[in-house]
Design a protein around this motif. Structure first.
Motif, short mmCIF file in Angstrom:
data_model
loop_
_atom_site.label_atom_id
_atom_site.label_comp_id
_atom_site.label_asym_id
_atom_site.label_seq_id
_atom_site.Cartn_x
_atom_site.Cartn_y
_atom_site.Cartn_z
N MET A 1 0.84 -1.19 0.00
CA MET A 1 0.00 0.00 0.00
C MET A 1 0.88 1.25 0.00
N ARG A 2 0.58 2.17 -0.91
CA ARG A 2 1.37 3.38 -1.02
C ARG A 2 1.17 4.28 0.21
N ARG A 3 2.24 5.07 0.47
CA ARG A 3 2.24 5.89 1.67
C ARG A 3 1.08 6.88 1.69
N ARG A 4 0.82 7.54 0.56
CA ARG A 4 -0.24 8.54 0.54
C ARG A 4 -1.60 7.92 0.81
N ARG A 5 -1.87 6.80 0.17
CA ARG A 5 -3.16 6.13 0.40
C ARG A 5 -3.27 5.65 1.84
N TRP A 6 -2.16 5.17 2.36
CA TRP A 6 -2.19 4.68 3.75
C TRP A 6 -2.47 5.82 4.71
N ARG A 7 -1.83 6.95 4.52
CA ARG A 7 -2.06 8.09 5.40
C ARG A 7 -3.51 8.57 5.30
N ARG A 116 2.07 -0.67 12.33
CA ARG A 116 2.87 -0.54 11.11
C ARG A 116 4.35 -0.69 11.42
N ASP A 120 3.36 -4.16 9.23
CA ASP A 120 3.33 -3.42 7.97
C ASP A 120 2.11 -2.51 7.96
N ARG A 121 1.99 -1.72 6.90
CA ARG A 121 0.92 -0.74 6.83
C ARG A 121 -0.46 -1.38 6.80
N ARG A 122 -0.59 -2.43 6.01
CA ARG A 122 -1.90 -3.09 5.89
C ARG A 122 -2.36 -3.63 7.24
#
Length: 678
Positions: A1-7, A116, A120-122
């Motif tokens: 998952m990309r950083r911008r989408r995650w944020r 995270r 991880d982010r997910r």
């Protein structure tokens, strides 16, 4: 998952958390909850906003808030000021409940950040959603109690520590120290249990790479110890000893350890066996009712923990696994987990039924983290098998179907559980609505003093925590105990006086009291004080008697003629009280102390099970030059002897036909002038 989408996803979860908590705080808990500690923290927050650590009431014993320590002429709360300071920040920006919304946003966002760092982010996103949907988070964060604010500080510590461990940033390491120092100041034992696995990890990093780890660990330790020093300094200011916490000053045996534990009149022998049994019940409730999905969520957490260990438990993941152990085992040493259960042999009692196992709030982090690991592992396994066995279209359909079924199962269990918790709290709020309604109908002439009843003893805010005084006891409304009414009246000579009374046992969880009344209180003074009372007597009455009682003695009279309305008069003069009225034929008197409550009880005999009585308590005080002072009497209509004494207020609008009380209080001075009130 990309950083911008995650944020963006984390921000969305935080926004949902803030909105959910705001709605719960304003709709489910508009008058606060069954846990009366909320009023303590809000009173303390108001004090901090005024720059005060102590309050000095104008009348001793009449203005003592719940859980405040008496220290000469000043009072201070038994709790740390850190949670109160967080709530005060909400007041600064617009209202105390804005602080709750802020905490509601911060906690799931910080969970996402911590998880995270470990996984991880997910996984962080799924863990944040798991916390957001947990009943314990939703209910505890919507009330003014210290558990969610302290968890927020603990989570900030964990995230900053893990980030500093990864990047070596000394500034972030310092932030970790500040956060855990404040958490210790807020709730020392809670912070220690949460931080213990982190400290173990820090020791491991020092052993592994001493030179590289020392700077950041030293920064964290230095700022953390500064927070500890701040807590000890606060202790020294308020209790006089750095090592005596305010809660110890309030109740020395209310703390950690086994053996005799006591707070106020509540005392037990907290044995190891009782501790293990109590905490087993608390943990069972936590995993079956208060985490997302109940047993399903707990099962996912067990799967996730097993997979994490099987994949070789990393040192950072070991922190979360260690917290499962330190928080669960450490709480065995604290008798508060016995107290939240109410009746240990009867499920559904105690504050755990409405507020959850709040001493275990920090368990939400590791449970949500490992539940996220388990859920994603199962999802990935289903997707891989579907991709191997089915066409792309059918594989997607199967994955979507599994997601829907799983979501409905977990969501259904959570929704059902949460609905039951909210219904219990909403029923309590409905009772509070009835009790507080007379105070909100606009009839009070301000500035005013309101005397409050004392169902739990001589405390303000217990249970009426929504009725709080300004730190200077000078707000438009001042609330006082109805124990020293003349002293309070003298302290506020230019204010209107009122008295709040309720009908029914104080048991909001059972829908009682049934109603309340705000009675105007007038002050009269003269050589003679006369209470004229007219009461209704049903036609079915077989007899009526009247009893006058004072601190010195009592006398009972039987009515010669039973009629309705029945006129009765109590005359107080020269230290004596006499009963007057055509129906009584009384000539003797009873002695009255210099400060007394002259009680008139009119008993109406209608046979077993149908009799009742009117009780009128007239506060009187001997003043100078033979003058007697009096205040409007307290009026009750009692169905039985046990009902009288504060739980049987006469409510004119709900009294049965033919049953009523009318009073007139008059005073005659030496010049013959008459002062009356009704």
């Amino acid at each position: 998952m990309r950083r911008r989408r995650w944020r963006a996803a984390v921000a969305a979860i935080a926004l949902v958390g803030a909105i959910a908590i705001w709605l719960l705080a304003t709709r489910t808990f508009p008058h606060h909850s069954l846990n009366h500690d909320e009023g303590v923290y809000l009173q303390q927050a108001a004090m901090l906003l005024e720059g005060q650590l102590f309050v000095r009431p104008p009348v001793e014993e009449a203005f003592r808030p719940w859980f405040f320590v008496t220290d000469g002429s000043r009072l201070y709360p038994k709790y740390s000021p850190v949670p109160a300071a967080i709530f005060a920040l909400g007041k600064i920006v617009g209202g105390y409940r804005l602080a709750l919304a802020g905490i509601g946003a911060a906690v799931p966002a910080l969970v996402a950040l911590v998880v995270r760092e470990v996984f991880d982010r997910r996984t962080g996103l799924v863990a944040a959603v798991a916390v957001l949907c947990s009943p314990l988070f939703l209910i505890q964060t919507a009330v003014f109690l210290p558990y969610a604010p302290t968890a927020m500080l603990n989570l900030a510590f964990a995230y900053a520590y893990l980030r500093a461990d990864r990047t070596g940033d000394l500034r972030v390491a310092g932030v970790a120290g500040v956060a855990i120092g404040l958490a210790f100041f807020a709730r020392p034992y809670t912070a220690v249990l949460f931080a213990a696995p982190v400290i173990a990890h820090a020791c491991w990093t020092l052993r592994r790479d001493f030179r590289g780890a020392v700077p950041r660990q030293a920064a964290t330790a230095a700022f953390g110890l500064a927070g500890v020093s701040l807590a000890l300094g606060y202790n020294a200011v308020v209790t006089g000893s750095a090592l005596v916490f305010p809660y110890e000053a309030f109740a020395p045996l209310d703390g950690l350890g086994f053996g005799r534990r006591r707070i106020l009149e509540h005392e037990i022998e907290y044995t190891v066996g009782l501790a293990l049994r109590s905490n087993a019940l608390v943990l069972r409730s936590f995993f079956t009712e208060w985490v997302v999905g109940g047993l399903l969520g707990a099962g996912l957490a067990a799967v996730g923990l097993g997979l994490t260990v099987r994949r070789r438990l990393s040192p950072r993941a070991a922190i979360l696994a260690g917290q499962l152990l330190t928080i669960a085992v450490g709480n065995v040493y604290f008798w508060g987990n016995f107290n939240v259960l109410g009746d240990i042999d009867r499920a559904g009692t105690g504050l755990i039924a409405t507020h959850g196992p709040y001493y275990h709030f920090d368990l939400l982090l590791p449970v949500a983290a490992f539940a996220a690991v388990g859920a994603l592992a199962l999802f990935d396994g289903v997707r891989r098998r579907a991709d191997r066995s089915l066409s792309p279209e059918r594989a997607r359909a199967v994955v979507v179907a599994v997601l829907l079924v799983s979501g409905l199962a977990v969501g259904g269990v959570t929704a059902t559980t949460l609905e039951g918790k909210l219904e219990r709290n909403e029923a309590i709020t409905e009772t509070y609505d009835r009790v507080y309604d007379p105070l909100e109908d606009g009839t009070i002439e301000e500035p005013a003093v309101v005397y409050l009843p004392t169902p739990y003893g001589d405390w303000l805010g217990h249970p009426f925590q929504a009725l709080r005084n300004d730190p200077g006891f000078d707000g438009e409304r001042v609330y006082a105990l109805d124990e020293r009414p003349f002293d309070v009246a003298d302290a506020y000579p230019d204010r209107s006086l009122y008295r709040l009374a309720y009908r029914g046992a104080w048991a909001p969880q059972a829908g009682s009291p049934q109603g309340a009344r705000l009675q105007r209180v007038d002050r009269v003074a003269g050589e003679t004080v006369s209470l004229n009372a007219t009461v209704g007597v049903p036609e079915t009455a077989g007899g009526v008697s009247a009893t006058i009682t004072t601190d010195e003695e009592s006398a009972t009279y039987v009515a010669d003629d039973v009629s309705s309305p029945l006129a009765t008069r109590v005359v107080v003069t020269d230290g004596e009280a006499r009963l007057r009225g055509a129906a009584w034929g009384a000539n003797d008197s009873v002695a009255v102390d210099e400060r007394d409550d002259v009680m008139l009880t009119v008993f109406v005999d209608r046979g077993p099970g149908n009799s009742f009585s009117y009780r009128l308590e007239l506060p009187v005080e001997a003043a100078e030059n033979g003058t007697t002072r009096a205040l409007t009497p307290r009026v009750e209509r009692c169905s039985g002897i046990r009902d009288c004494g504060g739980e049987a207020a006469y409510l004119p609008e709900s009294a049965p036909d033919g049953i009523f009380v009318q009073t007139e209080l008059t005073a005659l001075d030496r010049n013959g002038s008459d002062y009356s009130s009704r």
